[in-house]
Every structure is written in structure tokens, then in C-alpha cells.
Design an enzyme around this catalytic site. Sequence first.
Site, PDB file in Angstrom:
ATOM      1  N   LYS A 123       0.821  -1.215   0.000  1.00  9.86           N
ATOM      2  CA  LYS A 123       0.000   0.000   0.000  1.00  9.86           C
ATOM      3  C   LYS A 123       0.849   1.257   0.000  1.00  9.86           C
ATOM      4  O   LYS A 123       0.466   2.261  -0.582  1.00  9.86           O
ATOM      5  CB  LYS A 123      -0.963   0.014   1.196  1.00  9.86           C
ATOM      6  CG  LYS A 123      -2.139  -0.926   1.005  1.00  9.86           C
ATOM      7  CD  LYS A 123      -3.286  -0.569   1.921  1.00  9.86           C
ATOM      8  CE  LYS A 123      -4.467  -1.497   1.709  1.00  9.86           C
ATOM      9  NZ  LYS A 123      -5.511  -1.318   2.719  1.00  9.86           N
ATOM     10  N   LYS A 205      -6.712 -12.326  -7.769  1.00 11.62           N
ATOM     11  CA  LYS A 205      -7.947 -12.332  -6.996  1.00 11.62           C
ATOM     12  C   LYS A 205      -8.883 -11.230  -7.520  1.00 11.62           C
ATOM     13  O   LYS A 205      -8.413 -10.182  -7.967  1.00 11.62           O
ATOM     14  CB  LYS A 205      -7.528 -12.063  -5.547  1.00 11.62           C
ATOM     15  CG  LYS A 205      -8.609 -11.873  -4.555  1.00 11.62           C
ATOM     16  CD  LYS A 205      -8.005 -11.618  -3.177  1.00 11.62           C
ATOM     17  CE  LYS A 205      -9.033 -10.856  -2.357  1.00 11.62           C
ATOM     18  NZ  LYS A 205      -8.571 -10.438  -1.060  1.00 11.62           N
ATOM     19  N   LYS A 208     -11.887  -4.914  -6.243  1.00 12.11           N
ATOM     20  CA  LYS A 208     -12.509  -3.700  -6.776  1.00 12.11           C
ATOM     21  C   LYS A 208     -11.480  -2.604  -7.027  1.00 12.11           C
ATOM     22  O   LYS A 208     -11.789  -1.605  -7.666  1.00 12.11           O
ATOM     23  CB  LYS A 208     -13.658  -3.223  -5.887  1.00 12.11           C
ATOM     24  CG  LYS A 208     -13.261  -2.901  -4.469  1.00 12.11           C
ATOM     25  CD  LYS A 208     -13.062  -1.445  -4.209  1.00 12.11           C
ATOM     26  CE  LYS A 208     -12.134  -1.300  -3.039  1.00 12.11           C
ATOM     27  NZ  LYS A 208     -11.735   0.046  -2.738  1.00 12.11           N
TER      28      LYS A 208
END
Length: 340
Positions: A123, A205, A208
Site C-alpha cells: 500500500k 484475486k 474492486k
Amino acid sequence: MSEEIKNKQAEKKKRIFSAIQPSGTITLGNYLGALRNWVKLQDEYDCIFAVADLHAITVRQDPKQFRNNILEAYALLIACGIDTEKSLFFIQSHVHTHAELAWILNCYTQFGELSRMTQFKDKSAKHADNVNAGLFTYPSLMAADILLYKADLVPVGEDQKQHLELSRNIAERFNGVYGNTFTVPDGYIPKVGARVRSLQDPTKKMSKSDENANSWVAVLDKPDTIMKKFKRAVTDSEARVCVGEGKDGINNLIGIMSAVTGKTSDDITAEFEGKGYGDFKTAVGEAVIEELRPIQERFDQLINDKAFLEEQYRKGAEFALKISQRTLDKAMKKIGYLAK
Ligand code: TRP
């Protein structure tokens, strides 16, 4: 507090805690991989679920959108089957003990441990302009969520396993210094859980945050959008509906079909023998639309019934505070804080 929840506590059923971030889009992957299992767990366990909105501000949020997302996540989980009569279900920011215990646990978590978290590394690379301290200490807040309720089991996906492991280490460390205070939680691996992959790159995976919106299906997508996304799903050139190596796209679609219809992959292969991928993709799209239809209808009702939602999350927060305050008080006393 509902009678049913009280009884569960008295019966000493194992306690489960899990939470989901109000990201604005809950995907078919979240639903089939996690939420649907939470719903099933409610009869067997003493379940506590939360909308993890404190975690969500580690990335910048637009205030109006954020407020909507939180309420929608709460409503959508109920629409998916979280039953506030059976389970305790609340919004994390409504219960102040979470932020308080998180601070305390920060002081029992090492910089080195947090630096090793792969999600932090990913991140911070992705949001290089906003590598804030909250992003770094995110796992201590997650540990606080879990430890406040003395959860025995925590259902988490692959991406949260490392955070759960850290929660265990923090609990063990604290208990080691002060004596038994926190329950050391175990991961809960569901007996059956679909691992839904991207419709555009099935080696990944379904997420969104994928830039390509055709790669994921949202639980609240309109039927024609869902159908369009399935029709565009990536397959292979073999033109045979069966599980196989190098057939990641078809394997994923069979997995989804199996998860929503309960049919085995052999049943599905037999059913589509001699048929093309076009037919199969349409059938998967239809099955998903049917699975989501009642959830979408229930969501539409709930989101227009703000009074009901408010009543539920207020009751949830009140009860959650009661349980969690006891744990926080105990931890603070052990550390040596002066009682109020
Ligand atoms: N961090 C989790 C996620 O992003 C959400 C979460 C917050 C959570 N607190 C939790 C999950 C406690 C399990 C237990 O998916």
C-alpha cells in the site's frame, strides 16, 4: 441486546470476530469468499461483525461519499444475511474502545514487526504520496478489534493472515508481561469457500481496486452490467467447459457457478458438454444475477429505512461498548493506570 445473543454467550459458544472495510464496492468475491460464510456461521458461533470504518481512513476519503459508504456497507451486510438478532453487528467508529486499545497495543508492537507487513509495503508503494502513520499501525487497530471481544476465531482471507498472526503475537506478548489478559485468536478456515478471481486476469484475486471494471462484479451491479461482465470474461481456446490446467478463466467461472448453484464441477461439465463458452458464460451470468437479486431487493428496502438501520447500529454499538470496555479496563489496570 437480543435474547438469542445473550443465550449464545451463556452457552459458551466459541466467539468469532470479523470486519470488513466500507470500500464503496462489495464484490462478488467478498460475498462468495467471506460474507456468505459469515452468514452461515451465525447459528453455530457467537458472532461479532463490524464495519471497519476507522481502518478506511488510512487512504483519503471524500466525506460525503465516505458517510454513504459506511451506511451502505452496514445495510448491504444485513441484506446479505447478517442477522442482528443472532449476531452483534456494529460500526467500528461508534465504539471508542477500539481507538483506545489500538493506542495501547501500538506501544506493545514493534516497528520492525509493522515494517514486515506485506500489505503495508504494497500500500505504501501504491499511495506513495500518503504513507501515513495510520497505514503503518493499521495492524494494531485490527488487533484491538479482535482482542477487545476475546474472539476465539477470526475468519480472514489470505491477505489478512499476516495481520492476524501479528495480533496473536501482540496478545501473547501482553499476556507474557502482565498475565492472562487477552484471548489469543486462531484463524478460521471455512470448510468451503470460493476464491473468486478476476474475470479479466484469472491469475489474480477479484478486487474492486482493479482499474479494469470488467474484472470484478459488485453485489449491487445491475443485472445487465453483471451479464455484460460475464460475457466479456477471459477464457481459453479449448472450448470445453471443464476444470483443467491452463484454464484459469474457465476454472474461475466453474468455481463461481458451483458456489452459487451448489452443483459440483462434474455436474457443470456434464451439463455443458458440447456447448460453447458463450452459452456457459450466459448461464453463469444468469445464475449470479439470480443469487444476487434477493440481496439487491433487500438492500433497496433497507437503504430507504434509515430509522431501522440507525436503531440496529446504535444497539450494536451500545452492546459492543459494554463487552469491549471490560477488556479495555482490564488491560489498563494491568498496565498500572489509575482507575477512574
Ligand atoms: N483489515 C481487514 C480488511 O481489510 C478488515 C478488518 C478490520 C478485520 N478489523 C478486523 C478483519 C478484525 C478481521 C478482524 O479486510
